[in-house]
Design a protein around this motif. Structure first.
Motif, short mmCIF file in Angstrom:
data_model
loop_
_atom_site.label_atom_id
_atom_site.label_comp_id
_atom_site.label_asym_id
_atom_site.label_seq_id
_atom_site.Cartn_x
_atom_site.Cartn_y
_atom_site.Cartn_z
N ALA A 141 0.83 -1.20 0.00
CA ALA A 141 0.00 0.00 0.00
C ALA A 141 0.87 1.25 0.00
CB ALA A 141 -0.91 -0.01 1.23
N GLY A 142 0.31 2.33 -0.53
CA GLY A 142 1.06 3.56 -0.65
C GLY A 142 1.56 4.13 0.65
N ALA A 143 2.60 4.92 0.53
CA ALA A 143 3.24 5.67 1.62
C ALA A 143 4.10 4.81 2.53
CB ALA A 143 2.22 6.45 2.46
N GLY A 144 3.71 3.54 2.73
CA GLY A 144 4.50 2.66 3.59
C GLY A 144 3.89 2.44 4.95
N THR A 145 2.58 2.64 5.06
CA THR A 145 1.92 2.43 6.35
C THR A 145 2.16 1.02 6.88
OG1 THR A 145 0.21 4.07 5.82
CG2 THR A 145 -0.30 2.47 7.54
N SER A 146 2.12 0.04 6.00
CA SER A 146 2.33 -1.35 6.44
C SER A 146 3.73 -1.55 6.98
CB SER A 146 2.05 -2.31 5.29
OG SER A 146 0.70 -2.21 4.86
N HIS A 147 4.72 -0.95 6.31
CA HIS A 147 6.10 -0.99 6.83
C HIS A 147 6.16 -0.37 8.23
CE1 HIS A 147 8.52 -2.74 3.78
NE2 HIS A 147 8.51 -1.75 2.92
N ASN A 148 5.56 0.81 8.34
CA ASN A 148 5.61 1.54 9.60
C ASN A 148 4.95 0.75 10.73
OD1 ASN A 148 6.14 3.77 11.33
ND2 ASN A 148 4.10 4.62 10.94
N MET A 149 3.79 0.17 10.45
CA MET A 149 3.10 -0.59 11.48
C MET A 149 3.82 -1.90 11.80
SD MET A 149 0.82 1.21 12.77
CE MET A 149 0.35 -0.12 13.88
N ASN A 150 4.48 -2.50 10.82
CA ASN A 150 5.28 -3.69 11.10
C ASN A 150 6.33 -3.36 12.16
OD1 ASN A 150 7.16 -6.00 8.91
ND2 ASN A 150 6.62 -6.16 11.05
N VAL A 151 7.01 -2.23 11.99
CA VAL A 151 8.04 -1.82 12.96
C VAL A 151 7.38 -1.47 14.30
CG1 VAL A 151 9.86 -0.14 13.46
CG2 VAL A 151 9.55 -0.99 11.12
N ASN A 152 6.29 -0.72 14.27
CA ASN A 152 5.61 -0.35 15.51
C ASN A 152 5.19 -1.58 16.31
OD1 ASN A 152 5.78 2.43 15.04
ND2 ASN A 152 3.81 2.50 13.98
N GLU A 153 4.60 -2.55 15.63
CA GLU A 153 4.09 -3.74 16.32
C GLU A 153 5.21 -4.60 16.88
OE1 GLU A 153 -0.15 -4.31 13.90
OE2 GLU A 153 1.59 -5.53 13.33
N VAL A 154 6.26 -4.79 16.09
CA VAL A 154 7.39 -5.61 16.57
C VAL A 154 8.03 -4.98 17.79
CG1 VAL A 154 9.71 -6.44 16.00
CG2 VAL A 154 7.85 -6.72 14.35
N MET A 155 8.29 -3.68 17.72
CA MET A 155 8.96 -3.02 18.84
C MET A 155 8.06 -2.96 20.07
SD MET A 155 11.22 -0.01 17.03
CE MET A 155 11.99 0.46 18.58
N ALA A 156 6.75 -2.77 19.85
CA ALA A 156 5.83 -2.73 20.99
C ALA A 156 5.76 -4.09 21.67
CB ALA A 156 4.45 -2.30 20.53
N ASN A 157 5.61 -5.15 20.90
CA ASN A 157 5.52 -6.49 21.50
C ASN A 157 6.81 -6.91 22.17
OD1 ASN A 157 2.86 -7.44 21.28
ND2 ASN A 157 3.13 -7.92 19.11
N ARG A 158 7.93 -6.56 21.56
CA ARG A 158 9.20 -6.90 22.21
C ARG A 158 9.37 -6.10 23.49
NH1 ARG A 158 11.87 -10.03 24.63
NH2 ARG A 158 14.07 -9.49 25.01
N ALA A 159 8.98 -4.81 23.47
CA ALA A 159 9.06 -3.99 24.68
C ALA A 159 8.17 -4.57 25.78
CB ALA A 159 8.64 -2.56 24.36
N ASN A 160 7.00 -5.04 25.41
CA ASN A 160 6.12 -5.66 26.39
C ASN A 160 6.74 -6.93 26.99
OD1 ASN A 160 3.85 -3.90 26.48
ND2 ASN A 160 3.22 -4.64 24.46
N GLN A 161 7.40 -7.71 26.15
CA GLN A 161 8.09 -8.89 26.67
C GLN A 161 9.18 -8.48 27.66
OE1 GLN A 161 9.45 -10.84 23.06
NE2 GLN A 161 7.77 -12.32 23.13
N ILE A 162 9.90 -7.44 27.34
CA ILE A 162 10.95 -6.95 28.24
C ILE A 162 10.35 -6.55 29.59
CG2 ILE A 162 12.58 -5.03 28.59
CD1 ILE A 162 13.06 -5.15 25.50
N LEU A 163 9.13 -6.03 29.55
CA LEU A 163 8.44 -5.62 30.78
C LEU A 163 7.73 -6.78 31.48
CD1 LEU A 163 7.00 -2.19 29.59
CD2 LEU A 163 8.94 -2.58 31.12
N GLY A 164 7.87 -7.99 30.92
CA GLY A 164 7.33 -9.16 31.58
C GLY A 164 5.98 -9.64 31.10
N TYR A 165 5.51 -9.13 29.98
CA TYR A 165 4.22 -9.53 29.45
C TYR A 165 4.41 -10.53 28.31
CZ TYR A 165 2.21 -5.72 32.15
OH TYR A 165 1.80 -4.90 33.18
N SER A 166 3.42 -11.36 28.09
CA SER A 166 3.48 -12.33 26.99
C SER A 166 2.72 -11.79 25.79
CB SER A 166 2.88 -13.66 27.43
OG SER A 166 1.46 -13.57 27.51
#
Length: 466
Positions: A96-121
């Motif tokens: 899709a145009g602009a790269g929203t999917s790229h941006n959200m891929n990065v957002n989601e990966v970093m958010a989930n990994r950050a949550n794991q670091i904080l002790g969440y599954s």
């Protein structure tokens, strides 16, 4: 069978691979765009993650993001920057145009990994780090992607220049070694006045040396970042200091000198800086195409062609003709440079396709620029190390072709005149006689005069025969 977990976004539920760090929006993009099977270039991942990591630190410093959340995002970013979790970036560059999917891929990966670091599954429904609210804080696809395009190129810029300079250095060294070899020059693919092989090859080095200057100039515009423009250039949802702080932070983290944009609207609307840099790479490709073609022609033979140069033997050249060896590195370089030129065409067209406050063709601009960098660096390095370093001159062939060249008569024009010169050249060619022999037979000059006028080395140094 692959196990799944259920994730939700604003559209509804979607099944995501059980252990994937990405979530619903990335999964939708994977399903919607099964185009090439290609993944984002490492330079793009590095750039996007660095932006998110820098934003978390800037917001922490301004007291806008909970320190615990910020630190978890920063740690997640550092892990990715150090090479971890790279398999989680799965969205096809053709999307899709602009790269929203790229941006959200990065957002989601970093958010989930950050949550794991904080002790969440990954299965926990309520997690402290949100991909949009926290990882994407004060950001939009519309300002992060153009910033990532610029950073991705600059990340490999020194490597590009070092690669080009290595070719220049090796080629100048060959030119110095071969400067005593006088050979036939060629124009229109026909015999021309003598040149020294050192002069001919030295011009290859000078051409790329000039290209380094042009590429360096083109890269300067990429240092101007529009991060902080958010959705349309207004900076909506971003702190007034966010833009300047981000540029400073990214300069600090990358070691690359970066500058604030003097117009965030222009930095988001216009892709002129990436397009300009792409054109500079295309020009590099133009010169390398010409150089590769010269190598192929000068090494043609080895018994029935020009054969003034011999390429290193690196692999058999035929599946049917035993002993055949081809100029494979020069052929590779040609194909690589054609690919770069094609990529530039796509970048140029995509750059012209922006409308109003945004260019939605940024994903292909980003992908092609990173691909162009890779292809130029890889192909030029291989050509330099595997061909230029081992390129050998066939002195006897070069001197032999020169001795048979009727165009040597050009040096006699100031003495015998153009018309007599043309007569000598035609007679020499028709009767397979040397220029010297024909001139003497026609009584146009004495032997002593010819010895002085037909000094081939002197002909390569300019001036007028006396």
């Amino acid at each position: 069978m692959t196990e799944f977990r259920v994730e939700k976004d604003s559209i509804g539920e979607v099944r995501v691979p059980q252990n994937a760090l990405y979530a619903a929006q990335t999964q939708r993009a994977v399903q919607n765009f099964p185009i090439t099977g290609m993944k984002p270039w490492p330079a793009f991942i590095w750039s996007m993650v660095l932006i998110k990591r820098a934003a978390a630190e800037v917001h922490k410093e301004m007291g806008l993001l909970d320190p615990q959340v910020a630190d978890a995002i920063i740690q997640a970013g550092e892990e990715i920057l150090n090479g971890e979790h790279r398999d989680q970036f799965v969205v096809d560059p053709f999307q899709a145009g602009a790269g929203t999917s790229h941006n959200m891929n990065v957002n989601e990966v970093m958010a989930n990994r950050a949550n794991q670091i904080l002790g969440y599954s990954l299965e926990d429904k309520e997690k402290p780090v949100h991909p949009n609210d926290h990882v994407n804080m004060a950001q939009s696809t519309n300002d992060t992607i153009p910033t990532a395009i610029r950073l991705g190129v600059l990340w490999r810029f020194e490597e590009l220049i070092d690669t080009l300079q290595h070719f220049v250095d090796v080629t100048y060294q060959k030119a110095a070694e071969w400067d005593d070899i006088v050979k036939t020059g060629r124009t229109h693919l026909q015999d021309a006045v003598p040149v020294r092989l050192g002069q001919e090859v030295g011009a290859w080095a000078k051409a790329i040396e000039r290209q380094i200057e042009k590429v360096t100039f083109a890269a300067e515009g990429l240092r101007r970042l529009g991060i902080g423009g958010t959705a349309a250039g207004t900076g909506l949802n971003a702190h007034p200091e966010y833009h300047s702080r981000m540029v400073k932070k990214l300069t600090e983290l990358t070691g690359i000198q970066l500058y604030e944009s003097d117009n965030l609207f222009e930095s988001m609307q216009s892709m002129q800086d990436p397009v300009f840099f792409s054109a500079a790479l295309r020009n590099v490709a133009n010169d390398f195409t010409r150089i590769a073609n010269d190598v192929r022609l000068l090494s043609a033979g080895p018994t029935t062609g020009i054969a003034e140069l011999t390429c290193p033997t690196v692999q058999p050249g035929s599946s049917i003709m035993p002993g055949k060896v081809n100029p494979v590195l020069a052929e590779m370089l040609n194909q690589s440079m054609y690919h770069v030129m094609g990529n530039d065409t796509a970048v140029n067209m995509a750059g012209a396709a922006g409308q109003f406050e945004l260019n939605v063709m940024m994903p292909i601009i980003s992908h092609n620029l990173n691909e162009m960098m890779q292809v130029v660096i890889g192909s030029v390095r291989a050509f330099t190390d595997k061909l230029m370093v081992g390129l050998v001159v066939n002195r006897e062939n070069a001197e032999s072709w020169l001795s048979k060249n009727p165009i040597l008569v050009t040096a006699l024009n100031p003495i015998i005149g153009y018309n007599n010169g043309a007569k000598v050249a035609k007679t020499s060619l028709a009767e397979s006689k040397s220029v010297r022999q024909v001139v003497l037979e026609l009584g146009l000059m004495t032997e002593e005069e010819l010895d002085k006028a037909l000094d081939a080395r002197k002909m390569t140094e300019g001036g007028i025969a006396e």
